[in-house]
Motif scaffolding. Structure first.
Motif, mmCIF file in Angstrom:
data_model
loop_
_atom_site.group_PDB
_atom_site.id
_atom_site.type_symbol
_atom_site.label_atom_id
_atom_site.label_comp_id
_atom_site.label_asym_id
_atom_site.label_seq_id
_atom_site.Cartn_x
_atom_site.Cartn_y
_atom_site.Cartn_z
ATOM 1 N N SER A 164 7.536 -61.151 -17.922
ATOM 2 C CA SER A 164 6.554 -60.632 -18.863
ATOM 3 C C SER A 164 5.177 -61.067 -18.368
ATOM 4 O O SER A 164 5.043 -62.012 -17.584
ATOM 5 C CB SER A 164 6.805 -61.156 -20.279
ATOM 6 O OG SER A 164 6.689 -62.570 -20.295
ATOM 7 N N GLU A 171 0.725 -57.803 -24.202
ATOM 8 C CA GLU A 171 1.951 -58.193 -23.525
ATOM 9 C C GLU A 171 2.589 -56.999 -22.833
ATOM 10 O O GLU A 171 2.705 -55.907 -23.410
ATOM 11 C CB GLU A 171 2.945 -58.809 -24.504
ATOM 12 C CG GLU A 171 4.189 -59.365 -23.802
ATOM 13 C CD GLU A 171 5.138 -60.100 -24.738
ATOM 14 O OE1 GLU A 171 6.114 -60.680 -24.241
ATOM 15 O OE2 GLU A 171 4.875 -60.080 -25.970
ATOM 16 N N CYS A 172 3.012 -57.200 -21.609
ATOM 17 C CA CYS A 172 3.607 -56.142 -20.792
ATOM 18 C C CYS A 172 4.835 -56.666 -20.056
ATOM 19 O O CYS A 172 5.038 -57.879 -19.941
ATOM 20 C CB CYS A 172 2.602 -55.630 -19.748
ATOM 21 S SG CYS A 172 1.084 -54.932 -20.420
ATOM 22 N N GLU A 173 5.617 -55.744 -19.548
ATOM 23 C CA GLU A 173 6.699 -56.077 -18.623
ATOM 24 C C GLU A 173 6.209 -55.745 -17.212
ATOM 25 O O GLU A 173 5.700 -54.651 -16.967
ATOM 26 C CB GLU A 173 7.972 -55.281 -18.943
ATOM 27 C CG GLU A 173 8.533 -55.521 -20.334
ATOM 28 C CD GLU A 173 8.967 -56.953 -20.577
ATOM 29 O OE1 GLU A 173 9.080 -57.728 -19.601
ATOM 30 O OE2 GLU A 173 9.186 -57.317 -21.749
ATOM 31 N N THR A 190 4.820 -53.732 -23.883
ATOM 32 C CA THR A 190 6.061 -53.943 -24.627
ATOM 33 C C THR A 190 5.935 -53.340 -26.027
ATOM 34 O O THR A 190 4.845 -53.024 -26.496
ATOM 35 C CB THR A 190 6.375 -55.444 -24.751
ATOM 36 O OG1 THR A 190 5.306 -56.085 -25.451
ATOM 37 C CG2 THR A 190 6.527 -56.078 -23.381
#
Length: 262
Positions: A164, A171-173, A190
């Motif tokens: 992550s 927040e991202c992957e 996300t």
């Protein structure tokens, strides 16, 4: 803290910091769900009948003296499926307004006071295919397609879900993909809105491995999208030219300005 422990800690900071020259990834790098996350993003984007966003792009070039230069531009994109598209881009070497209304593609080079129009009846997907066939391929254009997944996964040999991450506080992957010619990375938000937030393409077989970076912000879809015209008002002073004459609308300057890019 002992000197040995201090050195080990400092090395870890280098590994995960912005100045790191080597990488040791967490076990999440072994995750096999990178393709699933990318597919979810693709399905979400394809389901949006209208969407808009702001972007900033950075294109690297390498001079004959192996100096790496980065040319930054920014703009907006608006899309109404299946056949409406409007993109603007402003940089140090171009000020471009591009519109497609389902039948005609109009390219206005504001900095050149010139424009071109070509018949291009069809969908946005068909337009992108025609442009690629004509050798006019903009990095990141795949994200506008209704079939993002298949286009981006073409020739991919390795896919990894690294961890992550946060892009602009969101927040991202963080995913990475490899092909024989290029490597690319993508950061996907996300949650219920899996949109791409950052996209990096590396030309790994070119000297100094130049990159193209696209960062997306202010993403809107559906009723939140502001009304936009898909017809460009061309000034009466603008000269109509063939599309091939607008080559100077590129993000890069002419080779004579900085030395031929490698």
């Amino acid at each position: 803290m002992s000197s040995i422990s201090y050195v080990q800690t400092f090395k870890r900071l280098l590994i995960f910091g912005s100045v790191g020259v080597c990488c040791v990834f967490p076990t999440a790098a072994l995750a096999d769900d990178a393709k699933d996350i990318l597919k979810a993003m693709s399905d979400y984007l394809a389901a949006q009948k209208t969407m808009s966003f702001h972007y900033q792009s950075a294109l690297e070039a390498v001079t004959p003296d192996f100096e790496k230069l980065q040319f930054v531009s920014s703009g907006t994109a608006s899309l109404t499926r299946p056949d409406k598209l409007r993109i603007t881009r402003t940089g140090g070497f171009a000020d471009v307004d591009v519109s497609f209304d389902g039948s005609t593609l109009t390219v206005h080079g504001k900095n050149l006071d010139a424009y071109a129009k070509i018949d291009a009846k069809g969908s946005v997907d068909e337009l992108l295919e025609r442009l690629v066939g004509a050798g006019v391929e903009a990095p990141g254009a795949d994200l506008l397609s209704t079939n993002v997944y298949d286009l981006m996964m073409s020739d991919v040999t390795v896919a990894k879900h690294i961890s992550s991450a946060f892009v602009d506080g969101v927040e991202c992957e963080y995913l990475t993909f490899r092909t024989p010619e290029i490597d690319w990375q993508i950061w996907i938000q996300t949650g219920a809105q899996p949109i791409p937030r950052r996209y990096v393409i590396t030309s790994k077989h070119v000297g100094q491995a130049p990159q193209y970076t696209l960062e997306i912000s202010d993403f809107k879809s559906g009723a939140d999208v502001a009304k936009v015209s898909y017809n460009i008002d061309i000034p009466t002073s603008a000269k109509k030219v063939d599309l091939s004459e607008l080559q100077s609308l590129d993000e890069l300057p002419a080779p004579t300005d900085v030395g031929e890019s490698k």
